[in-house]
Design a protein around this motif. Structure first.
Motif, mmCIF file in Angstrom:
data_model
loop_
_atom_site.group_PDB
_atom_site.id
_atom_site.type_symbol
_atom_site.label_atom_id
_atom_site.label_comp_id
_atom_site.label_asym_id
_atom_site.label_seq_id
_atom_site.Cartn_x
_atom_site.Cartn_y
_atom_site.Cartn_z
ATOM 1 N N LEU A 47 0.825 -1.206 0.000
ATOM 2 C CA LEU A 47 0.000 0.000 0.000
ATOM 3 C C LEU A 47 0.861 1.259 0.000
ATOM 4 O O LEU A 47 0.542 2.252 -0.670
ATOM 5 N N CYS A 48 1.952 1.220 0.739
ATOM 6 C CA CYS A 48 2.889 2.363 0.724
ATOM 7 C C CYS A 48 3.393 2.617 -0.696
ATOM 8 O O CYS A 48 3.431 3.764 -1.168
ATOM 9 N N LYS A 49 3.744 1.538 -1.381
ATOM 10 C CA LYS A 49 4.260 1.666 -2.749
ATOM 11 C C LYS A 49 3.173 2.188 -3.694
ATOM 12 O O LYS A 49 3.440 3.050 -4.538
ATOM 13 N N ILE A 50 1.955 1.686 -3.547
ATOM 14 C CA ILE A 50 0.853 2.097 -4.420
ATOM 15 C C ILE A 50 0.558 3.585 -4.243
ATOM 16 O O ILE A 50 0.454 4.340 -5.222
ATOM 17 N N HIS A 51 0.418 4.027 -3.008
ATOM 18 C CA HIS A 51 0.110 5.444 -2.762
ATOM 19 C C HIS A 51 1.277 6.342 -3.170
ATOM 20 O O HIS A 51 1.057 7.467 -3.643
ATOM 21 N N TRP A 52 2.482 5.866 -2.984
ATOM 22 C CA TRP A 52 3.644 6.645 -3.419
ATOM 23 C C TRP A 52 3.645 6.820 -4.938
ATOM 24 O O TRP A 52 3.866 7.922 -5.452
ATOM 25 N N ASN A 53 3.368 5.738 -5.658
ATOM 26 C CA ASN A 53 3.336 5.810 -7.121
ATOM 27 C C ASN A 53 2.186 6.666 -7.629
ATOM 28 O O ASN A 53 2.292 7.302 -8.687
ATOM 29 N N ARG A 54 1.090 6.690 -6.889
ATOM 30 C CA ARG A 54 -0.056 7.520 -7.273
ATOM 31 C C ARG A 54 0.144 8.988 -6.913
ATOM 32 O O ARG A 54 -0.635 9.841 -7.339
ATOM 33 N N ARG A 55 1.190 9.257 -6.132
ATOM 34 C CA ARG A 55 1.457 10.606 -5.627
ATOM 35 C C ARG A 55 0.241 11.151 -4.877
ATOM 36 O O ARG A 55 -0.086 12.346 -4.955
ATOM 37 N N SER A 56 -0.421 10.237 -4.174
ATOM 38 C CA SER A 56 -1.594 10.624 -3.394
ATOM 39 C C SER A 56 -1.667 9.765 -2.144
ATOM 40 O O SER A 56 -1.577 8.533 -2.221
ATOM 41 N N TRP A 57 -1.839 10.434 -0.998
ATOM 42 C CA TRP A 57 -1.952 9.715 0.266
ATOM 43 C C TRP A 57 -3.377 9.749 0.812
ATOM 44 O O TRP A 57 -3.629 9.409 1.964
ATOM 45 N N LYS A 58 -4.305 10.138 -0.068
ATOM 46 C CA LYS A 58 -5.707 10.131 0.314
ATOM 47 C C LYS A 58 -6.152 8.704 0.611
ATOM 48 O O LYS A 58 -5.865 7.785 -0.151
ATOM 49 N N ASP A 59 -6.817 8.503 1.718
ATOM 50 C CA ASP A 59 -7.346 7.200 2.145
ATOM 51 C C ASP A 59 -6.252 6.207 2.530
ATOM 52 O O ASP A 59 -6.540 5.027 2.746
ATOM 53 N N PHE A 60 -5.003 6.662 2.619
ATOM 54 C CA PHE A 60 -3.917 5.736 2.941
ATOM 55 C C PHE A 60 -4.127 5.094 4.312
ATOM 56 O O PHE A 60 -4.076 3.862 4.450
ATOM 57 N N ASN A 61 -4.367 5.928 5.334
ATOM 58 C CA ASN A 61 -4.556 5.380 6.681
ATOM 59 C C ASN A 61 -5.767 4.461 6.750
ATOM 60 O O ASN A 61 -5.730 3.416 7.412
ATOM 61 N N GLU A 62 -6.826 4.841 6.083
ATOM 62 C CA GLU A 62 -8.035 4.026 6.100
ATOM 63 C C GLU A 62 -7.797 2.681 5.395
ATOM 64 O O GLU A 62 -8.280 1.635 5.849
ATOM 65 N N ASN A 63 -7.044 2.695 4.308
ATOM 66 C CA ASN A 63 -6.735 1.444 3.606
ATOM 67 C C ASN A 63 -5.883 0.512 4.468
ATOM 68 O O ASN A 63 -6.080 -0.713 4.472
ATOM 69 N N MET A 64 -4.950 1.095 5.199
ATOM 70 C CA MET A 64 -4.132 0.290 6.109
ATOM 71 C C MET A 64 -5.012 -0.367 7.169
ATOM 72 O O MET A 64 -4.875 -1.558 7.480
ATOM 73 N N LYS A 65 -5.951 0.417 7.720
ATOM 74 C CA LYS A 65 -6.843 -0.113 8.750
ATOM 75 C C LYS A 65 -7.765 -1.198 8.186
ATOM 76 O O LYS A 65 -8.075 -2.181 8.867
ATOM 77 N N LYS A 66 -8.201 -1.018 6.950
ATOM 78 C CA LYS A 66 -9.085 -2.011 6.323
ATOM 79 C C LYS A 66 -8.403 -3.373 6.228
ATOM 80 O O LYS A 66 -9.020 -4.413 6.487
ATOM 81 N N CYS A 67 -7.138 -3.370 5.852
ATOM 82 C CA CYS A 67 -6.398 -4.635 5.754
ATOM 83 C C CYS A 67 -6.279 -5.302 7.120
ATOM 84 O O CYS A 67 -6.501 -6.509 7.260
ATOM 85 N N THR A 68 -5.925 -4.517 8.109
ATOM 86 C CA THR A 68 -5.772 -5.063 9.462
ATOM 87 C C THR A 68 -7.085 -5.632 9.984
ATOM 88 O O THR A 68 -7.129 -6.751 10.509
ATOM 89 N N ARG A 69 -8.167 -4.860 9.847
ATOM 90 C CA ARG A 69 -9.469 -5.320 10.332
ATOM 91 C C ARG A 69 -9.919 -6.589 9.620
ATOM 92 O O ARG A 69 -10.425 -7.522 10.256
ATOM 93 N N ALA A 70 -9.732 -6.634 8.311
ATOM 94 C CA ALA A 70 -10.190 -7.791 7.535
ATOM 95 C C ALA A 70 -9.451 -9.055 7.942
ATOM 96 O O ALA A 70 -10.067 -10.109 8.176
ATOM 97 N N LEU A 71 -8.139 -8.987 8.065
ATOM 98 C CA LEU A 71 -7.355 -10.187 8.373
ATOM 99 C C LEU A 71 -7.571 -10.638 9.816
ATOM 100 O O LEU A 71 -7.553 -11.839 10.100
ATOM 101 N N ARG A 72 -7.791 -9.682 10.727
ATOM 102 C CA ARG A 72 -8.130 -10.069 12.095
ATOM 103 C C ARG A 72 -9.478 -10.784 12.126
ATOM 104 O O ARG A 72 -9.661 -11.784 12.829
ATOM 105 N N TYR A 73 -10.419 -10.289 11.345
ATOM 106 C CA TYR A 73 -11.751 -10.893 11.315
ATOM 107 C C TYR A 73 -11.695 -12.302 10.730
ATOM 108 O O TYR A 73 -12.277 -13.240 11.292
ATOM 109 N N TYR A 74 -10.988 -12.465 9.621
ATOM 110 C CA TYR A 74 -10.953 -13.765 8.956
ATOM 111 C C TYR A 74 -10.225 -14.839 9.773
ATOM 112 O O TYR A 74 -10.439 -16.031 9.557
ATOM 113 N N SER A 75 -9.387 -14.419 10.714
ATOM 114 C CA SER A 75 -8.694 -15.401 11.555
ATOM 115 C C SER A 75 -9.388 -15.596 12.902
ATOM 116 O O SER A 75 -8.940 -16.406 13.717
#
Length: 362
Positions: free
Chosen positions: A300-328
């Protein structure tokens, strides 16, 4: 004429006269393969890999183990990959070419797998290459240990610098299904890559196993093969060269691929729950999810860096964490995703899709 060649084949051996029969009548090809199928079938998808394909094919030709066939599925290549395949096939009868419209790596692997008649199968990515004893050592490990799967190690080959680096985390030995599956899910000493392993073909046939049409299709599949394997042999030999290039799946990371990564990991959980063995592997699977989350955040860091946009970066990080915690967790009801058809269950995306061009073939 045809009958004469057939009688010579029976008395003087198959390998010498197979080419003669094929030239006289292609109709005999299926008869011969049924009478004496090769020990190993190499299944190789091919898609726009012309700069790397000759080295790959040459490494196959130079194998010290002779009783094999290579089925190359040209998956709608638009470069000259097909011409390179045809040139090698004209010089070596072990190479069979299948042409199809672009359907993706999984479909190409499954096509080659469906045509195999051998006792064992293995997979080769057409931009990678093999050590000369790859087939020989994996076959001996499987036969001598009565193993359904044999695994070797691999080296990363960085093309730009021509630097070769051996995978550092290793083990060796023969493991039962339970121990092998635990080591696989830890993803350190044994990984889910399809291509550094030799499999009994019956693992796929008897259990209706094929590769789903998603990225990280090997993560979504290899655990099933390990579960059904009675014994897995691991040799501490680096025999496969994993080429690192900018145009690979990991070199073109986007949120669609990350969604597939998470989806593949969830399919592991669904299978473990379906077989009622999740409690046995829970700690290992939770560790797998933590590692998956780490890689998702790096990408995600690489994707947002390449897009030159950090919009929704923190929220995307949280989405990954929440999803993987839920699935386990125990909250996740894996039973609702059980299927009997072998199809991949429909799982929701975790991240939004950004407008990045992607090819079908991973």
């Amino acid at each position: 004429m045809t009958i004469h060649f057939l009688s010579v084949k029976i008395t003087n051996g198959v390998s010498i006269h197979y080419q003669l029969i094929e030239r006289v009548s292609p109709l005999f090809e299926s008869c011969i393969s049924l009478e004496h199928p090769p020990k190993i079938t190499i299944c190789m998808p091919v898609y726009n890999v012309a700069p790397y394909l000759e080295q790959c094919l040459q490494s196959v030709v130079e194998q010290t183990f002779d009783d094999f066939i290579l089925i190359a599925v040209n998956d709608g290549s638009t470069d000259n990959s097909l011409e390179i395949l045809q040139r090698f096939a004209a010089q070596n009868s072990k190479l069979k070419i299948i042409n199809q419209e672009n359907q993706g790596m999984s479909a190409a692997r499954n096509k080659a797998l469906s045509l195999a008649e051998s006792e064992y199968v293995c997979f080769l990515d057409s931009d990678d290459h093999l050590a000369p004893t790859y087939l020989e050592e994996l076959y001996e490990a499987a036969e001598q240990n009565q193993a359904d799967i044999s695994c070797c190690y691999f080296s990363y080959h960085f093309l730009e610098s021509n630097f070769v680096y051996k995978h550092p985390f290793r083990c060796k030995g023969v493991f039962d299904s339970s121990e092998a599956l635990k080591r696989l899910l830890k993803d350190t000493q044994i990984q889910s890559y399809a291509w550094n392993k030799l499999y009994k073909r019956t693992l796929f046939v008897d259990h209706n196993i094929s590769y789903p049409s998603i990225a990280f299709e090997d993560i979504a599949t290899t655990h099933r093969l390990f579960f059904y394997a009675k014994r897995v042999a691991v040799i501490d030999r680096s025999l496969y060269y994993y080429v690192q290039r900018k145009t690979s799946t990991l070199g073109n990371m986007n949120t669609k691929v990350i969604n597939d990564f998470i989806r593949a990991v969830v399919l592991v959980r669904i299978f473990l729950s379906n077989r009622k063995i999740y409690p046995e592997y829970r700690k290992t699977y939770e560790a797998m999810c933590r590692k998956t989350n780490l890689f998702c955040k790096i990408w995600l860091c690489k994707i947002h860096w390449n897009r030159r946009s950090w919009k929704d970066f923190n929220e995307n990080m949280k989405k990954c964490t929440r999803a993987l915690r839920y699935y386990s967790s125990e909250e996740f009801c894996a039973e609702q995703y059980f299927t009997t058809s072998g199809e991949v269950p429909s799982l929701p995306d975790v991240l939004p899709h950004y407008p990045i061009k992607t090819k079908v073939h991973a």
